[in-house]
Design a protein around this motif. Structure first.
Motif, PDB file in Angstrom:
ATOM      1  N   ALA A 106       0.840  -1.202   0.000  1.00 37.92           N
ATOM      2  CA  ALA A 106       0.000   0.000   0.000  1.00 37.92           C
ATOM      3  C   ALA A 106       0.871   1.246   0.000  1.00 37.92           C
ATOM      4  O   ALA A 106       0.556   2.251  -0.662  1.00 37.92           O
ATOM      5  CB  ALA A 106      -0.930  -0.008   1.208  1.00 37.92           C
ATOM      6  N   LEU A 107       1.968   1.208   0.751  1.00 38.02           N
ATOM      7  CA  LEU A 107       2.930   2.323   0.726  1.00 38.02           C
ATOM      8  C   LEU A 107       3.479   2.507  -0.680  1.00 38.02           C
ATOM      9  O   LEU A 107       3.576   3.641  -1.188  1.00 38.02           O
ATOM     10  CB  LEU A 107       4.061   2.050   1.716  1.00 38.02           C
ATOM     11  CG  LEU A 107       5.223   3.045   1.729  1.00 38.02           C
ATOM     12  CD1 LEU A 107       4.758   4.429   2.160  1.00 38.02           C
ATOM     13  CD2 LEU A 107       6.334   2.547   2.645  1.00 38.02           C
ATOM     14  N   ALA A 108       3.840   1.406  -1.337  1.00 39.21           N
ATOM     15  CA  ALA A 108       4.356   1.496  -2.707  1.00 39.21           C
ATOM     16  C   ALA A 108       3.324   2.097  -3.647  1.00 39.21           C
ATOM     17  O   ALA A 108       3.664   2.828  -4.584  1.00 39.21           O
ATOM     18  CB  ALA A 108       4.789   0.117  -3.199  1.00 39.21           C
ATOM     19  N   ALA A 109       2.035   1.817  -3.393  1.00 36.54           N
ATOM     20  CA  ALA A 109       0.963   2.323  -4.247  1.00 36.54           C
ATOM     21  C   ALA A 109       0.823   3.836  -4.177  1.00 36.54           C
ATOM     22  O   ALA A 109       0.190   4.443  -5.036  1.00 36.54           O
ATOM     23  CB  ALA A 109      -0.360   1.657  -3.880  1.00 36.54           C
ATOM     24  N   GLU A 343      -2.411   8.998   6.334  1.00 41.73           N
ATOM     25  CA  GLU A 343      -1.946   9.623   5.098  1.00 41.73           C
ATOM     26  C   GLU A 343      -1.488   8.579   4.081  1.00 41.73           C
ATOM     27  O   GLU A 343      -1.754   8.709   2.878  1.00 41.73           O
ATOM     28  CB  GLU A 343      -0.808  10.589   5.402  1.00 41.73           C
ATOM     29  CG  GLU A 343      -1.240  11.824   6.191  1.00 41.73           C
ATOM     30  CD  GLU A 343      -0.067  12.661   6.660  1.00 41.73           C
ATOM     31  OE1 GLU A 343       1.087  12.363   6.253  1.00 41.73           O
ATOM     32  OE2 GLU A 343      -0.286  13.606   7.441  1.00 41.73           O
ATOM     33  N   VAL A 344      -0.821   7.542   4.549  1.00 46.06           N
ATOM     34  CA  VAL A 344      -0.369   6.485   3.639  1.00 46.06           C
ATOM     35  C   VAL A 344      -1.570   5.763   3.042  1.00 46.06           C
ATOM     36  O   VAL A 344      -1.627   5.516   1.827  1.00 46.06           O
ATOM     37  CB  VAL A 344       0.563   5.495   4.362  1.00 46.06           C
ATOM     38  CG1 VAL A 344       0.879   4.302   3.462  1.00 46.06           C
ATOM     39  CG2 VAL A 344       1.850   6.195   4.786  1.00 46.06           C
ATOM     40  N   ALA A 345      -2.545   5.431   3.873  1.00 47.29           N
ATOM     41  CA  ALA A 345      -3.748   4.777   3.356  1.00 47.29           C
ATOM     42  C   ALA A 345      -4.461   5.670   2.352  1.00 47.29           C
ATOM     43  O   ALA A 345      -4.906   5.210   1.292  1.00 47.29           O
ATOM     44  CB  ALA A 345      -4.686   4.424   4.509  1.00 47.29           C
ATOM     45  N   ALA A 346      -4.560   6.944   2.677  1.00 48.82           N
ATOM     46  CA  ALA A 346      -5.264   7.889   1.802  1.00 48.82           C
ATOM     47  C   ALA A 346      -4.602   7.992   0.439  1.00 48.82           C
ATOM     48  O   ALA A 346      -5.286   8.097  -0.589  1.00 48.82           O
ATOM     49  CB  ALA A 346      -5.328   9.258   2.467  1.00 48.82           C
ATOM     50  N   GLU A 347      -3.278   7.961   0.401  1.00 48.18           N
ATOM     51  CA  GLU A 347      -2.565   8.069  -0.875  1.00 48.18           C
ATOM     52  C   GLU A 347      -2.386   6.720  -1.562  1.00 48.18           C
ATOM     53  O   GLU A 347      -2.107   6.669  -2.761  1.00 48.18           O
ATOM     54  CB  GLU A 347      -1.196   8.724  -0.667  1.00 48.18           C
ATOM     55  CG  GLU A 347      -1.270  10.193  -0.318  1.00 48.18           C
ATOM     56  CD  GLU A 347       0.066  10.896  -0.482  1.00 48.18           C
ATOM     57  OE1 GLU A 347       0.867  10.482  -1.353  1.00 48.18           O
ATOM     58  OE2 GLU A 347       0.308  11.860   0.261  1.00 48.18           O
ATOM     59  N   GLY A 348      -2.547   5.618  -0.832  1.00 48.23           N
ATOM     60  CA  GLY A 348      -2.291   4.297  -1.408  1.00 48.23           C
ATOM     61  C   GLY A 348      -3.518   3.571  -1.900  1.00 48.23           C
ATOM     62  O   GLY A 348      -3.404   2.627  -2.692  1.00 48.23           O
ATOM     63  N   GLY A 487      -8.051  -1.546  -1.463  1.00 48.58           N
ATOM     64  CA  GLY A 487      -7.621  -0.883  -0.237  1.00 48.58           C
ATOM     65  C   GLY A 487      -6.495  -1.563   0.502  1.00 48.58           C
ATOM     66  O   GLY A 487      -6.095  -1.095   1.568  1.00 48.58           O
ATOM     67  N   TRP A 488      -5.977  -2.704  -0.022  1.00 47.57           N
ATOM     68  CA  TRP A 488      -4.855  -3.411   0.583  1.00 47.57           C
ATOM     69  C   TRP A 488      -5.181  -3.832   2.015  1.00 47.57           C
ATOM     70  O   TRP A 488      -6.315  -4.036   2.363  1.00 47.57           O
ATOM     71  CB  TRP A 488      -3.571  -2.562   0.528  1.00 47.57           C
ATOM     72  CG  TRP A 488      -3.360  -1.889  -0.789  1.00 47.57           C
ATOM     73  CD1 TRP A 488      -3.527  -0.553  -1.071  1.00 47.57           C
ATOM     74  CD2 TRP A 488      -2.967  -2.502  -2.029  1.00 47.57           C
ATOM     75  NE1 TRP A 488      -3.259  -0.299  -2.397  1.00 47.57           N
ATOM     76  CE2 TRP A 488      -2.913  -1.464  -3.016  1.00 47.57           C
ATOM     77  CE3 TRP A 488      -2.669  -3.807  -2.414  1.00 47.57           C
ATOM     78  CZ2 TRP A 488      -2.558  -1.713  -4.335  1.00 47.57           C
ATOM     79  CZ3 TRP A 488      -2.312  -4.051  -3.732  1.00 47.57           C
ATOM     80  CH2 TRP A 488      -2.258  -3.016  -4.669  1.00 47.57           C
ATOM     81  N   TYR A 489      -4.143  -3.972   2.853  1.00 47.00           N
ATOM     82  CA  TYR A 489      -4.332  -4.091   4.299  1.00 47.00           C
ATOM     83  C   TYR A 489      -4.071  -2.695   4.843  1.00 47.00           C
ATOM     84  O   TYR A 489      -2.922  -2.244   4.886  1.00 47.00           O
ATOM     85  CB  TYR A 489      -3.381  -5.125   4.900  1.00 47.00           C
ATOM     86  CG  TYR A 489      -3.612  -6.519   4.360  1.00 47.00           C
ATOM     87  CD1 TYR A 489      -4.873  -7.097   4.427  1.00 47.00           C
ATOM     88  CD2 TYR A 489      -2.585  -7.250   3.786  1.00 47.00           C
ATOM     89  CE1 TYR A 489      -5.114  -8.366   3.929  1.00 47.00           C
ATOM     90  CE2 TYR A 489      -2.805  -8.524   3.287  1.00 47.00           C
ATOM     91  CZ  TYR A 489      -4.074  -9.071   3.361  1.00 47.00           C
ATOM     92  OH  TYR A 489      -4.303 -10.326   2.861  1.00 47.00           O
ATOM     93  N   PRO A 490      -5.115  -1.976   5.252  1.00 51.39           N
ATOM     94  CA  PRO A 490      -5.007  -0.529   5.391  1.00 51.39           C
ATOM     95  C   PRO A 490      -4.488  -0.017   6.721  1.00 51.39           C
ATOM     96  O   PRO A 490      -4.334   1.190   6.893  1.00 51.39           O
ATOM     97  CB  PRO A 490      -6.450  -0.074   5.183  1.00 51.39           C
ATOM     98  CG  PRO A 490      -7.262  -1.197   5.753  1.00 51.39           C
ATOM     99  CD  PRO A 490      -6.495  -2.452   5.442  1.00 51.39           C
ATOM    100  N   GLY A 491      -4.234  -0.918   7.699  1.00 47.79           N
ATOM    101  CA  GLY A 491      -3.792  -0.433   8.994  1.00 47.79           C
ATOM    102  C   GLY A 491      -4.954   0.080   9.828  1.00 47.79           C
ATOM    103  O   GLY A 491      -6.121   0.042   9.441  1.00 47.79           O
TER     104      GLY A 491
END
Length: 530
Positions: A106-109, A343-348, A487-491
């Motif tokens: 998700a970070l890479a995304a 922020e990472v989830a929002a951008e990923g 949404g990946w594994y979003p934390g």
């Protein structure tokens, strides 16, 4: 060239220009090795042998009375794994909680190297608060097999993207004084029989696809590299002299410590002579085998000193022997870390399809159903996956949506076809639970697949929300859904970001860091999996 790739290249170039290698080193390598030699000269033979392997599962050996304390290592890339399997739990004062960040894919995304720095900096600060000297990450194996249970831990299929994100992750982590460890070196792209597999890779593919992220991390100043479980061209990576000495030390210029993955090596003589520096966590028979090798003259005490020298030198280079173990004031930064996860989830989060239904304005009546309405989608259990991070203040999908849409959200666990058809909007949560040591099918389970098909066929206003660590088969329903969001594994805060995207508060900007095949037969790994 696509704009996003141009931007990424520019960011990589700029980062390389302004960020020096050797992040947070307090002693240069030449001096660190000189001091290591002096310390080794003060050790007994038994102490030297003890430094060759791990201690209490997740420590490097130490001799505190000689100024060399034990060094604590913890997983993983997406936050601090709350370790519950130490042989001696009294050796460290565990954190009471740690932030669950979105998974690395998700970070890479996000395609945002500066966010990778911020993400790793937050994880590093929690490590420092908890007395963790070495974080066993980032993971960076290349996405080649969509069924790989650890794809979520890595940075996707593109070597350039992975390199950019890994370099900034290392710098962000080590800016806190926590030292990063690149893993798994190398070509560990499958979990299927990972302790038996043999990755056959030619030199060109090795250098063009698999090595660049490791090179980027080494150039960023990383202190540790972990070898992988698999064999590379016939020899186990953790005892492969050509891999460690010619490629890692010679071509990539790595000067730090090489550790094996846990219980990944089997030939003690090869381990000693390969360039490996510490066998983790160490086999029970290890000490006896080393003494037998010494007795028969197959290895010498000088071989042992050569093996342990980089381990001790790396602790010296990063000041791990000479600092306060705990920095409790960093615990005050948890709110900032939670915000970084958001922020990472929002951008990923990636919007794969939208027929115009999004953004979803307030006032629409929402039927919410599916797999992850009340549970946070994560990897396997807390001890079965080294990357598992439990988090705190976890926000469920139901809670996140109700904070935006209020009572307009109605949760139905198993709606009938008639209920689905009658709904104004259906939000359907689906996905997978990926876990270390296992592959999982590319297709969803038959019952889950049938449920998604029923929903999109019954109601054209069905929005499918996918949580997974890699691609899944979507061909049977993707074209009929009103929208599809990955949404990946979003934390712990990821569903809050998802709700903000659904409502239009945020514009989705994530980009796929890998290809999603229509069928597994389209995968590079076809024919290699059962």
């Amino acid at each position: 060239m696509k704009t996003s790739v141009k931007l990424l290249l520019a960011l990589v170039t700029a980062a390389a220009a302004i960020a020096p290698a050797g992040a947070q080193q307090v002693v240069g390598w030449d001096e660190a090795y000189r001091q290591a030699d002096a310390r080794i000269a003060r050790l007994t033979l038994d102490e030297k042998i003890s430094f060759m392997r791990g201690y209490s599962s997740f420590f490097f050996y130490g001799v505190p009375e000689k100024g060399m304390p034990y060094i604590y290592l913890s997983d993983a890339t997406q936050g601090v794994h709350m370790r519950d399997n130490l042989s001696d739990p009294t050796m460290v004062r565990q954190l009471e909680r740690s932030t669950a960040f979105p998974c690395p894919i998700a970070l890479a995304a996000t395609f945002n190297p500066s966010l990778a720095y911020k993400y790793a900096e937050a994880v590093g600060e929690e490590c420092r608060a908890g007395g963790i000297e070495v974080l066993l990450g980032p993971g960076m194996n290349i996405y080649r097999n969509s069924q790989n249970g650890r794809n979520f831990e890595y940075m996707g299929e593109d070597p350039l993207l992975s390199s950019a994100m890994v370099a900034e992750y290392v710098k962000g982590m080590q800016s806190t004084g926590t030292v990063a460890c690149l893993k798994h070196f190398i070509c560990n792209e499958t979990e299927f029989y990972r302790r038996r597999s043999n990755s056959i890779v030619d030199e060109r593919a090795l250098h063009e696809i698999y090595l660049p992220p490791f090179k980027a991390g080494i150039d960023a100043g990383v202190g540790y590299v972990m070898t992988s479980y698999n064999r590379l061209n016939g020899e186990w990576a953790g005892q492969n002299a050509d891999l460690i000495q010619r490629i890692l030390r010679g071509e990539l210029g790595f000067q730090g410590c090489v550790m094996s993955d846990w219980t990944s090596v089997n030939d003690t003589e090869k381990v000693v002579k390969s360039g490996q520096n510490v066998e983790m966590p160490g086999r029970k028979e290890f000490f006896g085998e080393v003494r037998e090798l010494l007795k028969t003259g197959r290895i010498t005490e000088k071989d042992i000193e050569k093996m342990i020298r980089p381990n001790i030198a790396t602790s010296i280079a990063f000041g791990l022997y000479d600092r306060e173990k705990y920095v409790p004031e960093l615990l005050e930064k948890f709110p900032a870390h939670k915000q970084t996860g958001y922020e990472v989830a929002a951008e990923g989060i990636v919007l794969l399809r939208n027929n115009g239904i999004l953004p979803l304005a307030p006032g629409r009546k929402i039927l919410l159903t599916g797999r992850f309405t009340e549970a946070i989608p994560r990897t396997g259990g807390s001890t079965s996956s080294s990357a598992e991070v439990l988090g705190y203040d976890n926000v469920t999908l139901t809670a996140a949506l109700r904070s935006v849409y209020g009572d307009a959200v109605r949760v139905v666990e198993k709606p009938s076809r008639e209920e689905l058809a009658a709904a104004d909007v259906v939000l359907l949560s689906t996905g997978t639970i990926d876990v270390e040591s296992f592959e999982r099918p590319f297709a969803l389970p038959k019952e889950e697949e049938a449920f998604v098909r029923t929903a999109v066929e019954a109601n054209p206003n069905t929005i499918v929300l996918v949580n997974s660590g890699s691609g899944i088969r979507m061909g049977g329903w993707n074209g009929k859904a009103a929208a599809v969001i990955y949404g990946w594994y979003p934390g712990q805060s990821g569903f809050t970001a998802l709700a903000d995207i659904l409502s239009g508060k945020l514009s989705p900007s994530g980009k796929l860091p890998m290809t999603i095949e229509k069928e597994f037969n389209d995968s590079p790994a076809k024919g290699t999996m059962p």
